[in-house]
Design a protein around this motif. Structure first.
Motif, PDB file in Angstrom:
ATOM      1  N   SER A  50       0.869  -1.175   0.000  1.00  0.00           N
ATOM      2  CA  SER A  50       0.000   0.000   0.000  1.00  0.00           C
ATOM      3  C   SER A  50       0.908   1.228   0.000  1.00  0.00           C
ATOM      4  O   SER A  50       2.103   1.136   0.277  1.00  0.00           O
ATOM      5  CB  SER A  50      -0.906   0.005   1.230  1.00  0.00           C
ATOM      6  OG  SER A  50      -0.159   0.267   2.397  1.00  0.00           O
ATOM      7  N   TYR A  52       0.915   3.365   2.144  1.00  0.00           N
ATOM      8  CA  TYR A  52       1.326   3.496   3.544  1.00  0.00           C
ATOM      9  C   TYR A  52       2.663   2.789   3.803  1.00  0.00           C
ATOM     10  O   TYR A  52       3.462   3.242   4.613  1.00  0.00           O
ATOM     11  CB  TYR A  52       0.247   2.918   4.452  1.00  0.00           C
ATOM     12  CG  TYR A  52       0.585   2.995   5.921  1.00  0.00           C
ATOM     13  CD1 TYR A  52       0.351   4.163   6.641  1.00  0.00           C
ATOM     14  CD2 TYR A  52       1.120   1.898   6.591  1.00  0.00           C
ATOM     15  CE1 TYR A  52       0.653   4.237   7.990  1.00  0.00           C
ATOM     16  CE2 TYR A  52       1.430   1.963   7.943  1.00  0.00           C
ATOM     17  CZ  TYR A  52       1.195   3.132   8.634  1.00  0.00           C
ATOM     18  OH  TYR A  52       1.496   3.204   9.969  1.00  0.00           O
ATOM     19  N   ASP A  53       2.911   1.675   3.097  1.00  0.00           N
ATOM     20  CA  ASP A  53       4.133   0.885   3.293  1.00  0.00           C
ATOM     21  C   ASP A  53       5.382   1.559   2.733  1.00  0.00           C
ATOM     22  O   ASP A  53       6.494   1.099   2.974  1.00  0.00           O
ATOM     23  CB  ASP A  53       3.982  -0.496   2.644  1.00  0.00           C
ATOM     24  CG  ASP A  53       2.848  -1.297   3.251  1.00  0.00           C
ATOM     25  OD1 ASP A  53       2.677  -1.241   4.483  1.00  0.00           O
ATOM     26  OD2 ASP A  53       2.123  -1.966   2.491  1.00  0.00           O
ATOM     27  N   LYS A  55       7.667   4.596   2.989  1.00  0.00           N
ATOM     28  CA  LYS A  55       7.938   5.668   3.961  1.00  0.00           C
ATOM     29  C   LYS A  55       7.905   7.066   3.342  1.00  0.00           C
ATOM     30  O   LYS A  55       7.329   7.989   3.904  1.00  0.00           O
ATOM     31  CB  LYS A  55       9.288   5.441   4.635  1.00  0.00           C
ATOM     32  CG  LYS A  55       9.346   4.191   5.468  1.00  0.00           C
ATOM     33  CD  LYS A  55       9.206   4.527   6.913  1.00  0.00           C
ATOM     34  CE  LYS A  55       9.428   3.272   7.735  1.00  0.00           C
ATOM     35  NZ  LYS A  55       8.395   3.063   8.692  1.00  0.00           N
ATOM     36  N   HIS A  58       4.554   9.051   3.039  1.00  0.00           N
ATOM     37  CA  HIS A  58       3.906   9.717   4.172  1.00  0.00           C
ATOM     38  C   HIS A  58       4.041  11.236   4.066  1.00  0.00           C
ATOM     39  O   HIS A  58       3.101  11.971   4.360  1.00  0.00           O
ATOM     40  CB  HIS A  58       4.477   9.208   5.501  1.00  0.00           C
ATOM     41  CG  HIS A  58       4.152   7.788   5.765  1.00  0.00           C
ATOM     42  ND1 HIS A  58       3.339   7.391   6.797  1.00  0.00           N
ATOM     43  CD2 HIS A  58       4.510   6.641   5.125  1.00  0.00           C
ATOM     44  CE1 HIS A  58       3.222   6.072   6.783  1.00  0.00           C
ATOM     45  NE2 HIS A  58       3.927   5.603   5.775  1.00  0.00           N
ATOM     46  N   SER A  65      -4.790  10.538   5.075  1.00  0.00           N
ATOM     47  CA  SER A  65      -4.589   9.969   6.412  1.00  0.00           C
ATOM     48  C   SER A  65      -3.882   8.620   6.294  1.00  0.00           C
ATOM     49  O   SER A  65      -3.806   8.035   5.200  1.00  0.00           O
ATOM     50  CB  SER A  65      -5.943   9.771   7.104  1.00  0.00           C
ATOM     51  OG  SER A  65      -6.668   8.724   6.471  1.00  0.00           O
ATOM     52  N   ALA A  66      -3.389   8.102   7.398  1.00  0.00           N
ATOM     53  CA  ALA A  66      -2.731   6.793   7.412  1.00  0.00           C
ATOM     54  C   ALA A  66      -3.694   5.719   6.920  1.00  0.00           C
ATOM     55  O   ALA A  66      -3.315   4.834   6.144  1.00  0.00           O
ATOM     56  CB  ALA A  66      -2.215   6.461   8.809  1.00  0.00           C
ATOM     57  N   ASP A  67      -4.949   5.785   7.349  1.00  0.00           N
ATOM     58  CA  ASP A  67      -5.947   4.808   6.908  1.00  0.00           C
ATOM     59  C   ASP A  67      -6.148   4.876   5.393  1.00  0.00           C
ATOM     60  O   ASP A  67      -6.244   3.847   4.727  1.00  0.00           O
ATOM     61  CB  ASP A  67      -7.275   5.048   7.629  1.00  0.00           C
ATOM     62  CG  ASP A  67      -8.337   4.051   7.203  1.00  0.00           C
ATOM     63  OD1 ASP A  67      -8.101   2.838   7.354  1.00  0.00           O
ATOM     64  OD2 ASP A  67      -9.392   4.487   6.705  1.00  0.00           O
ATOM     65  N   LEU A  69      -3.928   5.993   3.154  1.00  0.00           N
ATOM     66  CA  LEU A  69      -2.716   5.478   2.513  1.00  0.00           C
ATOM     67  C   LEU A  69      -2.711   3.950   2.499  1.00  0.00           C
ATOM     68  O   LEU A  69      -2.247   3.336   1.541  1.00  0.00           O
ATOM     69  CB  LEU A  69      -1.466   5.996   3.224  1.00  0.00           C
ATOM     70  CG  LEU A  69      -1.176   7.490   3.084  1.00  0.00           C
ATOM     71  CD1 LEU A  69       0.008   7.885   3.945  1.00  0.00           C
ATOM     72  CD2 LEU A  69      -0.940   7.876   1.631  1.00  0.00           C
ATOM     73  N   LYS A  70      -3.247   3.329   3.530  1.00  0.00           N
ATOM     74  CA  LYS A  70      -3.322   1.860   3.592  1.00  0.00           C
ATOM     75  C   LYS A  70      -4.286   1.304   2.555  1.00  0.00           C
ATOM     76  O   LYS A  70      -4.135   0.172   2.113  1.00  0.00           O
ATOM     77  CB  LYS A  70      -3.760   1.409   4.990  1.00  0.00           C
ATOM     78  CG  LYS A  70      -2.694   1.611   6.036  1.00  0.00           C
ATOM     79  CD  LYS A  70      -3.202   1.224   7.418  1.00  0.00           C
ATOM     80  CE  LYS A  70      -2.156   1.551   8.482  1.00  0.00           C
ATOM     81  NZ  LYS A  70      -2.650   1.276   9.831  1.00  0.00           N
TER      82      LYS A  70
END
Length: 139
Positions: A50, A52-53, A55, A58, A65-67, A69-70
């Motif tokens: 994803s 999110y994975d 770095k 970010h 949001s982090a959610d 990005l996932k």
């Protein structure tokens, strides 16, 4: 195999067996490569990381949001893109959608996202669509 959709013939499925069995490997080694026929088989393009994975994403995609990005799946490098499917390359400064052809694959260093694996509001935000109604950001 004879596949029909109404009165329309679906040639891709029929073309798999167009050569004698002993010659198929030589004449048509990747008979269904890039074809969107059925749901069987592996789909490595859906098993990627994803956003999110990654770095560096970010900071670069701080508006997500982090959610979120996932939920943005990256097609793994070397994966064949599905013919006539819609994608976006997040490395493209204009973030234009493109429609894949059968011979296309995700290249190294690219951040390719499939529209079919992304909800429409998140997709529109990735594309920088300014309409709050289409991006789910209306107040």
């Amino acid at each position: 195999m004879n596949t029909h959709q109404g009165n329309r013939r679906t040639p891709q499925a029929q073309d798999v067996d167009k050569h004698p069995e002993e010659l198929r490997g030589d004449l048509n080694p990747d008979a269904l490569a890039g074809q969107n026929i059925g749901t069987e088989g592996e789909h490595p393009e859906r098993a990627g990381l994803s956003l999110y994975d990654i770095k560096a994403a970010h900071t670069r995609f701080a508006e997500f949001s982090a959610d979120e990005l996932k939920r943005i799946r990256i097609v793994p490098p070397g994966s064949r893109l599905l013919q006539r499917a819609t994608y976006i390359d997040l490395e493209d400064p204009q973030r234009r959608e493109f429609t894949a052809t059968g011979e296309m694959e995700a290249g190294d260093g690219r951040l390719i996202v499939a529209k079919s694996d992304t909800d429409h509001e998140l997709w529109n935000r990735l594309r920088r669509v300014p309409d709050p109604y289409r991006t789910g950001t209306q107040g």
